[in-house]
Design a protein around this motif. Structure first.
Motif, PDB file in Angstrom:
ATOM      1  N   PHE A 297       0.563  -1.334  -0.567  1.00  0.00           N
ATOM      2  CA  PHE A 297       0.060   0.270  -0.270  1.00  0.00           C
ATOM      3  C   PHE A 297       1.129   1.774   0.325  1.00  0.00           C
ATOM      4  CE2 PHE A 297      -2.817  -3.137   1.025  1.00  0.00           C
ATOM      5  CZ  PHE A 297      -4.019  -3.522   0.531  1.00  0.00           C
ATOM      6  N   TRP A 299       2.341   3.177  -2.094  1.00  0.00           N
ATOM      7  CA  TRP A 299       2.804   3.543  -3.491  1.00  0.00           C
ATOM      8  C   TRP A 299       1.220   4.912  -4.097  1.00  0.00           C
ATOM      9  CZ3 TRP A 299      -1.969   2.866  -6.553  1.00  0.00           C
ATOM     10  CH2 TRP A 299      -2.700   2.354  -5.943  1.00  0.00           C
ATOM     11  N   THR A 300       2.160   5.694  -4.679  1.00  0.00           N
ATOM     12  CA  THR A 300       1.347   6.938  -5.458  1.00  0.00           C
ATOM     13  C   THR A 300       1.147   7.048  -6.526  1.00  0.00           C
ATOM     14  OG1 THR A 300       0.710   7.888  -3.332  1.00  0.00           O
ATOM     15  CG2 THR A 300      -0.073   9.017  -4.956  1.00  0.00           C
ATOM     16  N   LEU A 301       0.170   7.265  -6.994  1.00  0.00           N
ATOM     17  CA  LEU A 301      -0.092   7.091  -8.572  1.00  0.00           C
ATOM     18  C   LEU A 301      -0.333   8.222  -8.761  1.00  0.00           C
ATOM     19  CD1 LEU A 301       0.216   6.023 -11.726  1.00  0.00           C
ATOM     20  CD2 LEU A 301      -1.011   4.604 -12.024  1.00  0.00           C
ATOM     21  N   SER A 302       0.196   9.416  -9.864  1.00  0.00           N
ATOM     22  CA  SER A 302      -0.350  10.600 -10.164  1.00  0.00           C
ATOM     23  C   SER A 302      -0.949  10.499 -11.578  1.00  0.00           C
ATOM     24  CB  SER A 302      -0.667  11.729  -9.707  1.00  0.00           C
ATOM     25  OG  SER A 302      -0.244  11.587  -7.579  1.00  0.00           O
TER      26      SER A 302
ATOM     27  N   ARG B 277      -8.935  13.000  -5.903  1.00  0.00           N
ATOM     28  CA  ARG B 277      -8.111  11.659  -4.825  1.00  0.00           C
ATOM     29  C   ARG B 277      -9.089  11.204  -4.094  1.00  0.00           C
ATOM     30  NH1 ARG B 277      -3.387  10.590  -3.442  1.00  0.00           N
ATOM     31  NH2 ARG B 277      -2.348  11.030  -1.811  1.00  0.00           N
ATOM     32  N   ILE B 280      -7.137   3.625  -1.293  1.00  0.00           N
ATOM     33  CA  ILE B 280      -7.088   2.330  -1.506  1.00  0.00           C
ATOM     34  C   ILE B 280      -6.164   2.066  -0.619  1.00  0.00           C
ATOM     35  CG2 ILE B 280      -6.938   0.039  -2.651  1.00  0.00           C
ATOM     36  CD1 ILE B 280      -6.567   1.209  -5.523  1.00  0.00           C
ATOM     37  N   PHE B 297      -6.474  14.151 -16.364  1.00  0.00           N
ATOM     38  CA  PHE B 297      -4.809  13.789 -15.400  1.00  0.00           C
ATOM     39  C   PHE B 297      -4.564  14.447 -13.794  1.00  0.00           C
ATOM     40  CE2 PHE B 297      -3.716  13.584 -20.014  1.00  0.00           C
ATOM     41  CZ  PHE B 297      -2.701  12.574 -19.953  1.00  0.00           C
ATOM     42  N   TRP B 299      -5.034  13.109 -11.458  1.00  0.00           N
ATOM     43  CA  TRP B 299      -5.771  12.327 -10.418  1.00  0.00           C
ATOM     44  C   TRP B 299      -4.850  12.273  -9.682  1.00  0.00           C
ATOM     45  CZ3 TRP B 299      -3.739   7.904 -10.737  1.00  0.00           C
ATOM     46  CH2 TRP B 299      -3.558   7.680 -12.863  1.00  0.00           C
ATOM     47  N   THR B 300      -4.879  11.818  -8.592  1.00  0.00           N
ATOM     48  CA  THR B 300      -3.813  10.575  -7.883  1.00  0.00           C
ATOM     49  C   THR B 300      -4.623   9.914  -7.305  1.00  0.00           C
ATOM     50  OG1 THR B 300      -2.328  12.815  -7.465  1.00  0.00           O
ATOM     51  CG2 THR B 300      -2.432  11.282  -5.990  1.00  0.00           C
ATOM     52  N   LEU B 301      -3.839   8.541  -7.161  1.00  0.00           N
ATOM     53  CA  LEU B 301      -4.582   7.708  -6.432  1.00  0.00           C
ATOM     54  C   LEU B 301      -3.244   7.175  -5.345  1.00  0.00           C
ATOM     55  CD1 LEU B 301      -6.755   4.686  -5.787  1.00  0.00           C
ATOM     56  CD2 LEU B 301      -5.856   4.176  -7.740  1.00  0.00           C
ATOM     57  N   SER B 302      -3.531   6.071  -4.290  1.00  0.00           N
ATOM     58  CA  SER B 302      -2.274   6.342  -2.709  1.00  0.00           C
ATOM     59  C   SER B 302      -3.505   4.853  -2.615  1.00  0.00           C
ATOM     60  CB  SER B 302      -2.138   6.694  -1.910  1.00  0.00           C
ATOM     61  OG  SER B 302      -1.251   8.180  -3.063  1.00  0.00           O
ATOM     62  N   GLY B 303      -2.060   3.481  -2.206  1.00  0.00           N
ATOM     63  CA  GLY B 303      -2.541   3.287  -1.168  1.00  0.00           C
ATOM     64  C   GLY B 303      -2.813   3.578   0.269  1.00  0.00           C
TER      65      GLY B 303
END
Lengths: 370, 370
Positions: A297, A299-302, B277, B280, B297, B299-303
């Protein structure tokens, strides 16, 4: 005096019909801080293709003089609902000569100068541009200056962003691109480590020839091993991905985590504490991004876009970046082109199919007055 | 005097054989700031299943008294390489009575008290725990305190995180869970808007009965419309997803972007400027996360994991959060259980298949001394 000339427009109807055509238009007088630029050279970048072609069926389009009409497949047509029925200009950036200006001193000082600019309507014989965003080219040619903004500022933006985030190393997927080659030189100049991912043996040689230390080939059987070794050698847990679709980013996260886990003394069900950060800045692959549950968990993706980055970075940083581009326009930030086309030629089947393929090192330059 | 008792261990061999078994062990004397807790109640949370069962084939496992042996399919076995051959304890949290302590004043002061704790080895008759992390339960029962940490601190953590990030509204997927119900109450108390996504009409009624204003049902045909309306009403561009796999997060990003685009006056090929934002924080669906290229573009997704969040939040915030949990342990932070099992009973086929299904409202409580 009204200025008239040719301009490209792209229109997507709600039924999925994409029409891209050259029209004769009258350009408005520049006001306030605006300038009118006689546009002489504008590159076709991957970011331009988003509205120029997107995922349209270009093999079966109807081509006529200065025009093509194509069908946009699903889900891309519905996904573009916000532009349905709107006639849009295209061409993010280009270079030309300022032929008129609004009332501001900054605008008036540019008259007669060659400038690079970012009008969003560069596939046109004339453009209105904001004087603040114009970069006077001095003795440089319009061809040297045509790509002075998008790729150079993006590559510099990655390095600025990495430094702001306290990083000393970057992973770059699709690293053989024009932008990727600029990034290699910037990282060398600034002492950052760089892991370059390419997909052809030729590109490994090309980048090593530029002095790149870490180049890994995603087509090799031992790609993941190469990638882990390069990450281990550089401590690069931060990277940029222009591919977007598929598992380009997923592979990098996996390799980063495997390197981090290999250094842990005790097993954790939650994975390593190493924060892993990736940015998607393009969509060379328009398929969905796939993230497998294989790196915990941390990690971050943008998504990453240049304009909001520059807005956040502030004027001082942006001015410093622009000056660096200008100072190194024919070295670090040099762009090369496969061919030149005028506005009509850029809408032929041969040209459209060729530049939409976005092959490495095969960029088109549009010269609206040729 | 050596304390002996039963403890559960989980071992995954490199060939994919998962063995979960009860063993008789001797527990070490607590030292320094440690305490020895006689563990009386420990919940089985989804986060515990990561090492207890993961994706193992539990239908075809061999079950015997206090033991099961199952096969771990690929890619999960290879993905768990870091634990191959290691015999691991399990059970993140639980509650019991402190029966011995190390030399520190803090540890000694806990002797004889009922505490909630987070030993990581709660499926055991005794555990070593850090006194700093123990929450004295006062008059509360061990059953009230068994789940005092993971769900309450996670739900509170979401709200703390949202406030730190300047947000006034949250989207929560899988909102009918025990944690989801806590989040509804916390958001009511703190004046945050909350968009609850559930997948059953029963759950809509359940959450509305708790006073939830915005509950949308992902099983309804007009789910995306419901979701857009709820986001529009709350300005929730920030959310938490315990599902992880599939398109739960993707759907939320899509709806957020569609709401943002509907408020734009001019089309942008890059999408809206609205930052979106998502986090998970679980893997109820162990399939890959799918992100479609349909929200630009921005957006940001993180654990998201509780432990690093608490470490970053700092001791003052954590102390305040713990006190709030204790003050509301039988109201806002109450947990309910479907059934109680002892250590042997938790490893029967019937029990394993049932709690691995992670059905809403059907949590198991392990009572190691019953």
């Amino acid at each position: 005096m009204t200025t008239t000339g040719k301009q490209l427009f792209t229109t997507l109807e709600s039924d999925g019909t994409l029409t891209v055509a050259i029209e004769d238009v009258s350009f408005p007088e520049p006001t306030d801080n605006q300038v009118l630029v006689k546009m002489e050279a504008a590159p076709i970048n991957p970011s331009d293709l988003a509205i120029l072609t997107s995922a349209a069926d270009l093999e079966n389009a109807e081509y006529s003089n200065g025009k093509f009409v194509a069908k946009m497949p699903e889900p891309f047509n519905t996904g573009s609902k916000a532009r349905h029925g709107q006639k849009l200009p295209a061409g993010n950036e280009g270079a030309g000569t300022v032929v008129a200006a609004g009332d501001s001193d900054m605008a008036k000082a540019l008259v007669g100068q060659r400038v690079a600019c970012v009008p969003g309507s560069a596939y046109s014989q004339y453009c209105i541009a904001d004087a603040t965003m114009c970069l006077p080219l001095g003795d440089h040619s319009v061809e040297d200056g045509a790509s002075a903004f998008v790729n150079p500022m993006t590559a510099l933006g990655f390095v600025e962003n990495a430094k702001m985030d306290g990083q000393n190393a970057i992973v770059h997927t699709a690293a053989a691109s024009n932008l990727g080659q600029m990034l290699i030189k910037i990282c060398q100049e600034d002492g950052l480590e760089l892991v370059n991912i390419v997909r052809k043996a030729d590109h490994v040689d090309l980048l090593k020839g530029l002095g790149a230390k870490h180049v890994v080939n995603s087509s090799d059987d031992d790609f993941m091993k190469q990638l882990r070794e390069a990450i281990d050698a550089t401590d690069a847990f931060y990277g940029f991905d222009p591919i977007g679709g598929g598992q380009a980013t997923d592979n990098v996260f996996k390799a980063m985590e495997q390197v981090a886990v290999s250094k842990m003394t005790e097993y954790s069900r939650y994975g390593s504490n190493q924060q892993k950060r990736m940015f998607i800045y393009g969509r060379l692959d328009m398929g969905p991004t796939i993230l497998t549950p294989s790196y915990g968990f941390g990690w971050t993706l943008s998504g990453w876009l240049l304009t909001p980055f520059l807005a956040n970075a502030g004027m001082e940083t942006v001015t410093r970046m622009r000056q660096r581009v200008l100072d190194n326009l024919t070295t670090t930030f040099a762009s090369s082109y496969k061919t030149k086309v005028n506005l009509e030629e850029m809408l032929t089947k041969e040209a459209v199919l060729d530049y939409r393929a976005m092959k490495t090192g095969e960029k088109y330059l549009v010269t609206p007055h040729s």
